[in-house]
Design a protein around this motif. Structure first.
Motif, PDB file in Angstrom:
ATOM      1  N   LEU A  15      -7.550  21.370  39.038  1.00  0.00           N
ATOM      2  CA  LEU A  15      -6.152  21.096  39.380  1.00  0.00           C
ATOM      3  C   LEU A  15      -5.251  21.475  38.222  1.00  0.00           C
ATOM      4  O   LEU A  15      -5.401  20.967  37.106  1.00  0.00           O
ATOM      5  N   ILE A  16      -4.318  22.372  38.490  1.00  0.00           N
ATOM      6  CA  ILE A  16      -3.369  22.809  37.466  1.00  0.00           C
ATOM      7  C   ILE A  16      -1.953  22.700  38.003  1.00  0.00           C
ATOM      8  O   ILE A  16      -1.703  22.900  39.200  1.00  0.00           O
ATOM      9  N   PHE A  17      -1.034  22.344  37.116  1.00  0.00           N
ATOM     10  CA  PHE A  17       0.396  22.392  37.418  1.00  0.00           C
ATOM     11  C   PHE A  17       0.897  23.728  36.862  1.00  0.00           C
ATOM     12  O   PHE A  17       1.037  23.874  35.642  1.00  0.00           O
ATOM     13  N   PRO A  18       1.157  24.716  37.717  1.00  0.00           N
ATOM     14  CA  PRO A  18       1.436  26.077  37.241  1.00  0.00           C
ATOM     15  C   PRO A  18       2.629  26.201  36.302  1.00  0.00           C
ATOM     16  O   PRO A  18       2.686  27.145  35.516  1.00  0.00           O
ATOM     17  N   GLU A  19       3.572  25.259  36.391  1.00  0.00           N
ATOM     18  CA  GLU A  19       4.749  25.331  35.518  1.00  0.00           C
ATOM     19  C   GLU A  19       4.523  24.642  34.177  1.00  0.00           C
ATOM     20  O   GLU A  19       5.367  24.714  33.291  1.00  0.00           O
ATOM     21  N   GLY A  20       3.411  23.941  34.065  1.00  0.00           N
ATOM     22  CA  GLY A  20       3.019  23.365  32.788  1.00  0.00           C
ATOM     23  C   GLY A  20       3.707  22.075  32.406  1.00  0.00           C
ATOM     24  O   GLY A  20       3.235  21.356  31.542  1.00  0.00           O
ATOM     25  N   THR A  21       4.825  21.771  33.024  1.00  0.00           N
ATOM     26  CA  THR A  21       5.562  20.557  32.704  1.00  0.00           C
ATOM     27  C   THR A  21       6.356  20.120  33.923  1.00  0.00           C
ATOM     28  O   THR A  21       6.487  20.875  34.892  1.00  0.00           O
ATOM     29  N   ARG A  22       6.876  18.912  33.877  1.00  0.00           N
ATOM     30  CA  ARG A  22       7.649  18.402  35.015  1.00  0.00           C
ATOM     31  C   ARG A  22       8.975  19.143  35.155  1.00  0.00           C
ATOM     32  O   ARG A  22       9.634  19.428  34.156  1.00  0.00           O
ATOM     33  N   ARG A  23       9.329  19.422  36.398  1.00  0.00           N
ATOM     34  CA  ARG A  23      10.596  20.095  36.705  1.00  0.00           C
ATOM     35  C   ARG A  23      11.382  19.195  37.652  1.00  0.00           C
ATOM     36  O   ARG A  23      10.831  18.648  38.615  1.00  0.00           O
ATOM     37  N   THR A  24      12.671  19.019  37.373  1.00  0.00           N
ATOM     38  CA  THR A  24      13.506  18.211  38.251  1.00  0.00           C
ATOM     39  C   THR A  24      13.649  18.899  39.611  1.00  0.00           C
ATOM     40  O   THR A  24      13.612  20.132  39.698  1.00  0.00           O
ATOM     41  N   PRO A  25      13.792  18.118  40.687  1.00  0.00           N
ATOM     42  CA  PRO A  25      13.959  18.721  42.007  1.00  0.00           C
ATOM     43  C   PRO A  25      15.113  19.729  42.013  1.00  0.00           C
ATOM     44  O   PRO A  25      16.214  19.431  41.557  1.00  0.00           O
TER      45      PRO A  25
END
Length: 244
Positions: free
Chosen positions: A146-156
């Motif tokens: 499982l990977i989060f492709p953007e690497g960090t949290r992004r606001t909606p």
């Protein structure tokens, strides 16, 4: 009431997590599957507490799209919620994480025990090589990566920023990639204490089969996740959220 519920949940969640990590220390010396069972138990308990205390529930769509493990998972990342709320959806997930997190007492130790994939922020080529090597080892044992492709949290609503890691994993693993869209950031906002009532929706999208060219894959993955996420964000905007 929103403040009271949010603060109450924060105390229950963070204090409970710390106490559980300390109490579960003996699991560091046992089989990995025992530690993973505790991780899933913590996630389910946290989801239950979130629903009971703040009224933030969970709906999962598209479970039928999950193939037989092993496979790659690329999930949108809007909230801290994603790091535990997605865990129970999978058989034996290995999360891609920053290696620096391994130095955090208890949390880092258990991340190593879980067999998560810890990637150092070194030269890009070396980091990607290490990422693929660890991921192959996990998938060889039938695990999901499982990977989060953007690497960090992004606001909606923030512009997407997909990193090279997801492309490297897709090409290196030669496995189906399951995109996941969600709207968790509306109800558990980034860098905020408030937890809003409503329903976090996680949508599992049809898997992308291996073999696509890298740019075609990236474009298809990004469009799939971003289009579905935008739709879920619009659904959340029409939810009657009590912000008082």
């Amino acid at each position: 009431m929103l403040a009271v519920r949010s603060i109450t949940f924060a105390v229950v969640f963070y204090a409970g997590t710390l106490l559980l990590l300390i109490a579960a220390t003996p699991l560091l010396f046992g089989p990995r599957r025992w530690a993973m069972a505790a991780l899933k138990g913590h996630a389910r308990l946290s989801l239950w507490a979130l629903a009971k205390i703040t009224g933030t529930k969970l709906e999962v769509r598209g479970r039928e799209h999950l193939p037989v493990p092993p496979y790659l998972v690329a999930a949108k990342h809007q909230s801290t919620w994603d790091t535990f709320g997605l865990i129970p959806l999978f058989h034996d997930p290995a999360l891609v994480m920053k290696a620096e997190l391994a130095w955090i007492p208890f949390y880092g130790w258990f991340s190593v025990k879980f067999g998560h994939i810890l990637v150092r922020r070194v030269r890009a080529a070396a980091a990607l090589k290490a990422l693929i090597g660890q991921a192959k080892e996990r998938t060889a044992h039938g695990r999901e990566v499982l990977i989060f492709p953007e690497g960090t949290r992004r606001t909606p609503g923030a512009p997407p920023d997909y990193k090279p890691g997801i492309i490297a994993l897709y090409e290196g693993l030669d496995l189906p990639c399951v995109p996941i869209a969600l709207n968790s950031g509306t109800f558990w906002p980034r860098r905020q204490l408030w937890r809003y009532p409503g329903t976090i929706v996680v949508e599992i999208l049809p898997p992308i089969l291996p073999g696509m060219r890298r740019q075609t894959f990236k474009a298809h993955l990004q469009q799939s996740i971003e289009d579905a996420t935008a739709r879920l964000n619009r659904e959340a905007e029409h939810t009657d959220i009590n912000r008082t």
